[in-house]
Write a protein that holds these residues in place. Structure first.
Motif, PDB file in Angstrom:
ATOM      1  N   TYR A 137       0.827  -1.204   0.000  1.00  0.00           N
ATOM      2  CA  TYR A 137       0.000   0.000   0.000  1.00  0.00           C
ATOM      3  C   TYR A 137       0.858   1.249   0.000  1.00  0.00           C
ATOM      4  O   TYR A 137       1.744   1.416   0.848  1.00  0.00           O
ATOM      5  CB  TYR A 137      -0.911   0.006   1.229  1.00  0.00           C
ATOM      6  N   ASN A 191      -6.156   3.092  -4.690  1.00  0.00           N
ATOM      7  CA  ASN A 191      -6.264   2.780  -3.261  1.00  0.00           C
ATOM      8  C   ASN A 191      -7.684   2.396  -2.864  1.00  0.00           C
ATOM      9  O   ASN A 191      -7.879   1.579  -1.962  1.00  0.00           O
ATOM     10  CB  ASN A 191      -5.730   3.943  -2.421  1.00  0.00           C
ATOM     11  N   GLN A 192      -8.677   2.949  -3.546  1.00  0.00           N
ATOM     12  CA  GLN A 192     -10.050   2.515  -3.291  1.00  0.00           C
ATOM     13  C   GLN A 192     -10.233   1.053  -3.716  1.00  0.00           C
ATOM     14  O   GLN A 192     -10.942   0.287  -3.061  1.00  0.00           O
ATOM     15  CB  GLN A 192     -11.036   3.406  -4.040  1.00  0.00           C
ATOM     16  N   LYS A 249      -7.918  -1.257  -3.660  1.00  0.00           N
ATOM     17  CA  LYS A 249      -7.276  -2.076  -2.625  1.00  0.00           C
ATOM     18  C   LYS A 249      -8.122  -2.112  -1.361  1.00  0.00           C
ATOM     19  O   LYS A 249      -8.256  -3.172  -0.718  1.00  0.00           O
ATOM     20  CB  LYS A 249      -5.870  -1.527  -2.327  1.00  0.00           C
ATOM     21  N   GLN A 250      -8.700  -0.997  -0.997  1.00  0.00           N
ATOM     22  CA  GLN A 250      -9.535  -0.968   0.206  1.00  0.00           C
ATOM     23  C   GLN A 250     -10.762  -1.868   0.055  1.00  0.00           C
ATOM     24  O   GLN A 250     -11.125  -2.596   0.986  1.00  0.00           O
ATOM     25  CB  GLN A 250      -9.962   0.469   0.507  1.00  0.00           C
ATOM     26  N   GLU A 259     -11.954  -5.035   2.348  1.00  0.00           N
ATOM     27  CA  GLU A 259     -13.309  -5.116   2.914  1.00  0.00           C
ATOM     28  C   GLU A 259     -13.922  -6.493   2.670  1.00  0.00           C
ATOM     29  O   GLU A 259     -14.590  -7.057   3.548  1.00  0.00           O
ATOM     30  CB  GLU A 259     -14.196  -4.032   2.305  1.00  0.00           C
ATOM     31  N   VAL A 263      -5.481   4.325   7.824  1.00  0.00           N
ATOM     32  CA  VAL A 263      -6.527   3.933   6.870  1.00  0.00           C
ATOM     33  C   VAL A 263      -7.183   2.632   7.301  1.00  0.00           C
ATOM     34  O   VAL A 263      -8.420   2.526   7.398  1.00  0.00           O
ATOM     35  CB  VAL A 263      -5.938   3.784   5.447  1.00  0.00           C
ATOM     36  N   PHE A 264      -6.367   1.607   7.591  1.00  0.00           N
ATOM     37  CA  PHE A 264      -6.910   0.266   7.809  1.00  0.00           C
ATOM     38  C   PHE A 264      -7.303  -0.004   9.267  1.00  0.00           C
ATOM     39  O   PHE A 264      -7.658  -1.124   9.607  1.00  0.00           O
ATOM     40  CB  PHE A 264      -5.940  -0.778   7.263  1.00  0.00           C
ATOM     41  N   HIS A 300      -9.870   1.626  10.332  1.00  0.00           N
ATOM     42  CA  HIS A 300     -11.299   1.930  10.283  1.00  0.00           C
ATOM     43  C   HIS A 300     -12.108   0.643  10.473  1.00  0.00           C
ATOM     44  O   HIS A 300     -11.770  -0.403   9.910  1.00  0.00           O
ATOM     45  CB  HIS A 300     -11.652   2.566   8.940  1.00  0.00           C
ATOM     46  N   PHE A 322     -13.198  -2.307   7.775  1.00  0.00           N
ATOM     47  CA  PHE A 322     -12.352  -3.384   7.256  1.00  0.00           C
ATOM     48  C   PHE A 322     -12.412  -4.648   8.113  1.00  0.00           C
ATOM     49  O   PHE A 322     -11.940  -5.706   7.702  1.00  0.00           O
ATOM     50  CB  PHE A 322     -10.906  -2.904   7.125  1.00  0.00           C
TER      51      PHE A 322
END
Length: 343
Positions: free
Chosen positions: A133, A142-143, A145-146, A150, A196-197, A199, A202
């Motif tokens: 990342y 990046n969206q 990958k997110q 999820e 980010v991760f 949150h 995830f």
């Protein structure tokens, strides 16, 4: 302070993965491509499947009596899952090894024949997934990958199994992560990715992360250029700790056993409340040469001596530096009678 909300089932698995003090002292041997390259240094031709499987079995047999758990891969590590010490938990990797070198995107990809359900059916106590990342990549990348993470988090919720996300930060514009230039941007790359991760969307239970600096460029640690003073490095460790409310553990990133231990002490002194390690090559790497050049008996002897010393010293350091993951979770009602000493 914010804490992780977690199910009874996941707590039960985390208990299996931890030592008597609620610290994760896990042995990492899910290397595939990296192991092939390491073995190829000592022999002609590509290592065979049988060789890779046998070496993983040897390491599991000799070192899991001294580890709280072991991380393996489903491709070459399944035979080793059968010989773990009875008190050791099991994590299985879900990602394909490596990444597409023709692009800077490093997109994530799950093993085709596996799922969180199948990993759990193999007796695993956690699903581990590795993600490359770069916080400075395009929002679209990046969206993507997110969204991928999820999906895995949702799988793990459905199976009621812990999700360990391993984040490897990188720079799309600079492939040399060992360079001075990357060392200067690494702290922000690592710390922002952790934010980010962390949150809740995830559904990650434990972050497996790099230390926020390249230690060889820290004043007093290396013999080359100094990128960070000790005070600056300490501040980055503290900032990393404050970036997440989740339990997090450190990966060894291939450094020597001694340097990794010194780094953990420095992290602790800097205010990092990490919850253990998933330590790979720093523990077992030397057994590869012994195995290739002199056979299984030599590899077993190395593991019983130097390998044991590496993991024993690491465990001693962890007792003085790491904190229990229990401190970072809201235990379900049925688990609230558990105290760390009950592990």
């Amino acid at each position: 302070m914010e804490k992780l909300n977690i199910s009874h089932g996941k707590v039960s698995h985390l208990k299996r993965l931890s030592d008597a003090n609620g610290i994760i002292s896990a042995l990492a041997f899910d290397q595939r491509g990296a192991l092939k390259r390491l073995m190829a240094q000592y022999q002609e031709g590509e290592p065979s499947v049988a060789q890779m499987e046998e070496l993983k079995v040897l390491v599991a047999e000799e070192l899991t009596p001294h580890a709280s758990s072991m991380l393996l891969d489903p491709e070459y590590g399944l035979p080793a899952t059968k010989v773990l010490d009875k008190n050791a938990g099991l994590l299985l990797a879900y990602e394909k090894t490596g990444y597409d070198t023709s692009s800077t995107k490093r997109l994530p990809d799950c093993l085709n024949l596996w799922s969180a359900k199948r990993i759990k059916e193999q007796g695993a106590d956690a699903v581990k997934f590795l993600l490359y990342y770069d916080v400075d990549s395009s929002d679209e990348l990046n969206q993507e990958k997110q969204a991928y993470i999820e999906r895995i988090g949702s799988e793990c919720i459905a199976e009621d199994i812990p999700f360990f996300l391993e984040i490897l930060a990188y720079d799309e514009t600079n492939a040399d992560t060992g360079s001075v230039e990357y060392a200067k941007v690494k702290p922000r790359k690592v710390i922002e990715a952790m934010k980010v991760f962390s949150h809740p969307r995830f559904n990650i239970d434990v972050l497996k992360v790099e230390v926020p600096v390249n230690v060889k460029y820290v004043e007093g640690f290396g013999d080359g250029e100094v990128v960070y003073t000790k005070a600056q490095a300490a501040a980055f460790f503290k900032e990393q700790d404050e970036a997440t409310h989740l339990p997090y553990i450190y990966l060894s990133a291939g450094v020597s056993a001694k340097l990794f231990q010194e780094t953990l002490v420095f992290a602790h002194e800097s205010g990092a409340r990490f919850n253990g390690v998933l330590c790979g090559r720093a523990t077992w790497a030397g057994s590869v040469q012994a195995y290739i050049e002199s056979g299984t008996d030599a590899a077993r002897e190395w593991l019983r001596t130097t390998g044991f010393e590496n993991i024993d010293e690491l465990n001693k350091v962890l007792k003085e530096t790491a904190v229990s993951w229990v401190d970072k979770v809201n235990l379900p009602f049925e688990d609230r009678q558990w105290l760390v000493r009950d592990f």
